[in-house]
Motif scaffolding. Structure first.
Motif, mmCIF file in Angstrom:
data_model
loop_
_atom_site.group_PDB
_atom_site.id
_atom_site.type_symbol
_atom_site.label_atom_id
_atom_site.label_comp_id
_atom_site.label_asym_id
_atom_site.label_seq_id
_atom_site.Cartn_x
_atom_site.Cartn_y
_atom_site.Cartn_z
ATOM 1 N N LEU A 1 36.266 74.899 4.093
ATOM 2 C CA LEU A 1 35.492 73.806 4.643
ATOM 3 C C LEU A 1 34.231 73.570 3.830
ATOM 4 O O LEU A 1 33.888 72.446 3.502
ATOM 5 C CB LEU A 1 35.130 74.096 6.100
ATOM 6 C CG LEU A 1 34.248 73.070 6.808
ATOM 7 C CD1 LEU A 1 34.956 71.723 6.849
ATOM 8 C CD2 LEU A 1 33.914 73.532 8.197
ATOM 9 N N THR B 1 35.189 72.290 0.181
ATOM 10 C CA THR B 1 35.934 71.046 0.063
ATOM 11 C C THR B 1 34.976 69.876 -0.051
ATOM 12 O O THR B 1 34.099 69.689 0.741
ATOM 13 C CB THR B 1 36.843 70.839 1.288
ATOM 14 O OG1 THR B 1 37.719 71.938 1.361
ATOM 15 C CG2 THR B 1 37.630 69.555 1.171
ATOM 16 N N LEU C 1 39.378 68.367 6.713
ATOM 17 C CA LEU C 1 38.169 69.153 6.470
ATOM 18 C C LEU C 1 36.985 68.270 6.098
ATOM 19 O O LEU C 1 35.848 68.544 6.497
ATOM 20 C CB LEU C 1 38.419 70.184 5.374
ATOM 21 C CG LEU C 1 39.341 71.343 5.739
ATOM 22 C CD1 LEU C 1 39.556 72.251 4.525
ATOM 23 C CD2 LEU C 1 38.800 72.127 6.920
ATOM 24 N N ARG D 1 33.577 68.016 8.215
ATOM 25 C CA ARG D 1 32.272 68.268 7.592
ATOM 26 C C ARG D 1 31.301 67.135 7.897
ATOM 27 O O ARG D 1 30.132 67.367 8.202
ATOM 28 C CB ARG D 1 32.436 68.458 6.082
ATOM 29 C CG ARG D 1 31.143 68.546 5.293
ATOM 30 C CD ARG D 1 30.382 69.859 5.347
ATOM 31 N NE ARG D 1 30.359 70.426 6.671
ATOM 32 C CZ ARG D 1 29.752 71.531 7.075
ATOM 33 N NH1 ARG D 1 29.106 72.255 6.256
ATOM 34 N NH2 ARG D 1 29.772 71.960 8.278
#
Length: 152
Positions: free
Chosen positions: A5, A8, A138, A142
């Motif tokens: 996470l 990415t 992801l 985020r």
């Protein structure tokens, strides 16, 4: 998973640091639109139940949503509904009168795309997302965590 996470960097959501001119958070949504959220949302509408689940799990609250979100247990029964079902027929008037300060919708549902288009013309910050891969999931997660100031 947390490492993934954090590492990415999705192709469509790139956060920028806050700027002194009332910009809380800026990113690019799945449609390529640059979205600026002027302050931490207090009256958020999430028009797709899977995104509502992500929003709530990252610390956000739902002011307006769709019936499926309530059915799945991600929102209280007292939450305003812009659609009684899965967000395929969005009541734009409810979104306008609710005076939402941020709206999240699915880029894959025409009624949500139409509603977001109208709300953007009215100056309301809106984002459309499409999640077809784990990396995209992801990235959206985020963005939601950043907006909700959640470090997880």
């Amino acid at each position: 998973m947390l490492c993934l996470l954090l590492c990415t960097n999705g192709c469509y959501a790139t956060p920028t640091p806050s700027e002194p001119n009332n910009v809380f958070y800026t990113f690019t949504d799945s449609t390529g639109a640059e979205v600026t959220v002027p302050h931490k949302p207090q009256k958020c509408a999430v028009l797709f139940s899977s995104f509502a689940q992500m929003w709530v799990r990252t610390g956000g609250t739902l002011y307006v949503t769709v019936g499926e979100t309530v059915e799945r247990g991600f929102a209280d029964e007292k939450t305003l509904l812009a659609d009684g079902g899965a967000g395929k027929t969005v009541n734009e008037e409810i979104l306008l009168t609710a005076e939402c300060d941020f709206v999240i919708g699915s880029a894959d549902i025409p009624a949500q795309v139409q509603a977001v288009s109208l709300l953007r013309r009215k100056g309301i910050p809106c984002a459309l997302f499409s999640v077809e891969s784990f990396e995209e999931y992801l990235t959206v997660l985020r963005v939601f965590a950043d907006i909700n100031e959640n470090e997880t």
